[in-house]
Design a protein around this motif. Structure first.
Motif, short mmCIF file in Angstrom:
data_model
loop_
_atom_site.label_atom_id
_atom_site.label_comp_id
_atom_site.label_asym_id
_atom_site.label_seq_id
_atom_site.Cartn_x
_atom_site.Cartn_y
_atom_site.Cartn_z
N GLN A 114 -5.05 -57.20 95.69
CA GLN A 114 -5.76 -55.98 95.30
C GLN A 114 -6.88 -55.66 96.30
OE1 GLN A 114 -6.97 -56.66 91.21
NE2 GLN A 114 -4.97 -55.99 90.42
N GLY A 115 -6.55 -55.84 97.55
CA GLY A 115 -7.49 -55.49 98.61
C GLY A 115 -8.55 -56.52 98.90
N ARG A 116 -8.48 -57.68 98.23
CA ARG A 116 -9.53 -58.69 98.39
C ARG A 116 -8.96 -60.02 98.88
NH1 ARG A 116 -14.44 -57.28 96.15
NH2 ARG A 116 -14.41 -55.48 94.75
N LEU A 117 -9.80 -60.76 99.60
CA LEU A 117 -9.50 -62.13 99.97
C LEU A 117 -10.20 -63.04 98.97
CD1 LEU A 117 -9.90 -62.30 103.86
CD2 LEU A 117 -7.86 -62.81 102.54
N LEU A 118 -9.41 -63.79 98.23
CA LEU A 118 -9.96 -64.63 97.16
C LEU A 118 -10.03 -66.07 97.65
CD1 LEU A 118 -7.98 -63.07 94.16
CD2 LEU A 118 -10.21 -62.38 95.10
N LEU A 119 -11.01 -66.35 98.48
CA LEU A 119 -11.21 -67.69 99.02
C LEU A 119 -12.50 -68.27 98.47
CD1 LEU A 119 -9.13 -66.54 101.09
CD2 LEU A 119 -10.36 -67.79 102.86
N ALA A 127 -6.50 -75.72 95.31
CA ALA A 127 -6.54 -74.38 95.89
C ALA A 127 -5.45 -74.25 96.95
CB ALA A 127 -7.90 -74.10 96.51
N SER A 128 -4.73 -73.13 96.93
CA SER A 128 -3.65 -72.92 97.91
C SER A 128 -4.17 -72.37 99.22
CB SER A 128 -2.61 -71.95 97.33
OG SER A 128 -3.21 -70.69 97.03
N LEU A 129 -5.39 -71.85 99.21
CA LEU A 129 -5.99 -71.30 100.42
C LEU A 129 -7.25 -72.09 100.78
CD1 LEU A 129 -5.66 -67.45 99.78
CD2 LEU A 129 -4.28 -68.87 101.30
N PRO A 130 -7.61 -72.12 102.05
CA PRO A 130 -8.80 -72.89 102.46
C PRO A 130 -10.08 -72.23 101.98
CG PRO A 130 -7.99 -71.60 104.29
CD PRO A 130 -6.97 -71.44 103.20
N ALA A 131 -11.16 -72.99 101.95
CA ALA A 131 -12.48 -72.46 101.62
C ALA A 131 -13.10 -71.86 102.88
CB ALA A 131 -13.36 -73.57 101.07
N TRP A 132 -14.00 -70.90 102.68
CA TRP A 132 -14.68 -70.29 103.82
C TRP A 132 -15.41 -71.35 104.64
CZ3 TRP A 132 -13.29 -65.83 105.48
CH2 TRP A 132 -12.89 -64.80 104.62
N SER A 133 -16.03 -72.31 103.96
CA SER A 133 -16.82 -73.32 104.69
C SER A 133 -15.96 -74.16 105.62
CB SER A 133 -17.57 -74.23 103.71
OG SER A 133 -16.66 -74.97 102.91
N THR A 134 -14.69 -74.35 105.28
CA THR A 134 -13.81 -75.17 106.13
C THR A 134 -13.33 -74.41 107.35
OG1 THR A 134 -11.80 -74.54 104.91
CG2 THR A 134 -13.01 -76.46 104.12
N LEU A 135 -13.58 -73.09 107.38
CA LEU A 135 -13.23 -72.27 108.53
C LEU A 135 -14.39 -72.17 109.52
CD1 LEU A 135 -11.36 -69.45 106.57
CD2 LEU A 135 -10.31 -71.09 108.14
N ALA A 180 -21.76 -64.15 90.21
CA ALA A 180 -21.17 -65.48 90.39
C ALA A 180 -19.98 -65.38 91.35
CB ALA A 180 -20.72 -66.03 89.05
N ASP A 181 -19.83 -66.38 92.21
CA ASP A 181 -18.74 -66.42 93.19
C ASP A 181 -18.69 -65.16 94.05
OD1 ASP A 181 -17.96 -68.88 92.16
OD2 ASP A 181 -16.66 -67.95 90.66
N ARG A 182 -19.86 -64.64 94.39
CA ARG A 182 -19.94 -63.39 95.16
C ARG A 182 -19.18 -63.46 96.47
NH1 ARG A 182 -24.28 -61.25 98.86
NH2 ARG A 182 -24.00 -58.99 98.84
N PHE A 183 -19.30 -64.57 97.18
CA PHE A 183 -18.67 -64.68 98.49
C PHE A 183 -17.20 -65.11 98.41
CE2 PHE A 183 -23.20 -65.14 99.34
CZ PHE A 183 -23.37 -64.26 100.40
N SER A 184 -16.71 -65.26 97.22
CA SER A 184 -15.30 -65.66 97.04
C SER A 184 -14.40 -64.47 96.77
CB SER A 184 -15.19 -66.66 95.88
OG SER A 184 -15.96 -67.82 96.16
N ARG A 185 -14.98 -63.27 96.76
CA ARG A 185 -14.19 -62.05 96.51
C ARG A 185 -14.54 -61.03 97.58
NH1 ARG A 185 -15.44 -60.47 90.53
NH2 ARG A 185 -17.40 -61.61 90.91
N VAL A 186 -13.93 -61.19 98.73
CA VAL A 186 -14.23 -60.38 99.90
C VAL A 186 -13.26 -59.20 99.98
CG1 VAL A 186 -14.27 -60.36 102.41
CG2 VAL A 186 -15.17 -62.34 101.16
N LYS A 187 -13.82 -58.00 99.96
CA LYS A 187 -12.99 -56.79 100.08
C LYS A 187 -13.10 -56.24 101.49
CE LYS A 187 -12.17 -52.17 98.19
NZ LYS A 187 -12.62 -51.13 97.21
N LEU A 188 -11.96 -56.14 102.19
CA LEU A 188 -11.97 -55.59 103.54
C LEU A 188 -12.07 -54.07 103.48
CD1 LEU A 188 -10.90 -58.46 104.18
CD2 LEU A 188 -9.57 -57.41 106.02
N LEU A 189 -12.78 -53.51 104.44
CA LEU A 189 -12.96 -52.06 104.51
C LEU A 189 -12.22 -51.49 105.71
CD1 LEU A 189 -16.79 -51.83 103.72
CD2 LEU A 189 -14.87 -51.60 102.13
N GLY A 190 -11.80 -50.24 105.57
CA GLY A 190 -11.11 -49.56 106.65
C GLY A 190 -12.06 -48.65 107.40
N GLU A 191 -11.51 -47.70 108.14
CA GLU A 191 -12.32 -46.76 108.89
C GLU A 191 -13.16 -45.92 107.93
OE1 GLU A 191 -12.40 -46.20 112.34
OE2 GLU A 191 -11.34 -48.09 112.41
#
Length: 333
Positions: A114-119, A127-135, A180-191
């Motif tokens: 739904q337009g968001r990265l749920l990391l 977790a099936s995806l890595p955490a931001w801190s591990t990147l 809560a979990d603010r940085f775990s729901r990242v929505k990408l923006l377009g132009e």
């Protein structure tokens, strides 16, 4: 004292000051080079770099594209902000640019929900995806800024800082502060619209003239080995090649808002095997014309010709950059 004597003394003083200034600049450059070498060495020896590359591979998954399609506004000034995305999110070590490219890589690998990265910001069980801190490829031995702060806490702080910078640069949006979990729901923006209203992210269409960046720029670790200026210059060169539709092309830095110092970073890209440059022999190594007088059109030097060598991206970025920096250290410091 005769006028010519005064002039000679003044000229000598000017040359001495210039020589002193050049030595100071060289010492500062050598100190910065040494500091960078030490930081990259810690990144490799601690295992944090290898771990980050594993997490990048996990993030992109099996459906990754062979190359990212990136909108021109990532490197060019846009009509709304008057500057590029890279300019708005800049940071010395390139961590913000790395996170921005990882966001694009994840989005174009089908990781958006739904337009968001749920990391999660830190590793979560099952977790099936890595955490931001591990990147974050910071060394576990990196000096701590807060007494008692663990390496994991420091990487999590760095991840939050990078994501906050992307939000300020209107590249992503996050839930409001305090959520809560603010940085775990990242929505990408377009132009953004001309009104300044951000839009949801979408894959740039052909009519928008996106440029490509091989996925190996991420998976081979170049996003961690290069600094922000080098990443900006490399992406500007990729855009320029796409715009000219030619393997060998001239490069006008003006649309990319690259400073003179930024433009000199091409030397590391050449040493790392990502770029070759053909120079008219009538130009000095600085790029200035030698023996040219205005009006002599037949003697006009040709602009430098740039060629990107994509095969170089398959090399390990950190190992290659470390080798290039050591050679630069030995040659000039």
């Amino acid at each position: 004292m005769r006028p010519w004597s005064t002039l000679r003394i003044a000229k000598g003083a000017l040359e001495a000051n210039r020589s002193c200034s050049e030595k100071v600049v060289q010492l500062m450059d050598c100190a910065a080079l040494k500091s960078r070498l030490e930081r990259l060495e810690r990144m490799r020896s601690s295992g944090s770099y290898a771990n980050a590359l594993e997490r990048v591979d996990q993030l992109l998954g099996d459906d990754r594209p062979s190359a990212l399609a990136i909108a021109p506004s990532f490197v060019l000034e846009d009509k709304v902000w008057g500057e590029s995305t890279l300019t708005r999110i800049k940071a010395p070590h390139g961590s913000n640019a790395a996170f921005a490219l990882l966001c694009l890589g994840a989005a174009q690998s089908g990781r958006l929900r739904q337009g968001r990265l749920l990391l999660p910001i830190t590793p979560a069980r099952k977790a099936s995806l890595p955490a931001w801190s591990t990147l974050v490829a910071e060394s576990k031995d990196e000096p701590l800024t807060v007494a008692g702060e663990s390496a994991e806490e420091k990487r999590a702080k760095s991840a939050r800082s990078a994501l906050a910078a992307l939000e300020r640069g209107q590249f992503i949006s996050l839930p409001k502060a305090g959520t809560a979990d603010r940085f775990s729901r990242v929505k990408l923006l377009g132009e953004p619209l001309l009104s300044g209203t951000p839009t949801s992210y979408y894959l740039p269409e052909h009519e928008e003239h996106p440029f490509d960046v091989p996925i190996s720029f991420l998976t081979s670790g170049w996003i961690y080995a290069l600094n922000h200026i080098e990443i900006s210059l490399y992406l500007a060169l990729r855009h320029r090649r796409s715009a000219t539709q030619s393997q060998a092309f001239s490069f006008d830095h003006t649309p990319y808002a690259l400073s003179r110092r930024s433009r000199q970073q091409y030397k590391l890209l050449v040493a790392a095997g990502l770029l070759t440059i053909e120079r008219d022999p009538r130009r000095a190594s600085s790029g200035q014309w030698r023996g040219y007088e205005p009006g002599q059109m037949e003697n006009t030097p040709q602009p430098d010709s740039y060629t990107l060598t994509d095969v170089g991206l398959e090399q390990d970025g950190l190992t290659t950059v470390l080798t290039a920096l050591r050679e630069q250290m030995e040659a000039g410091c």
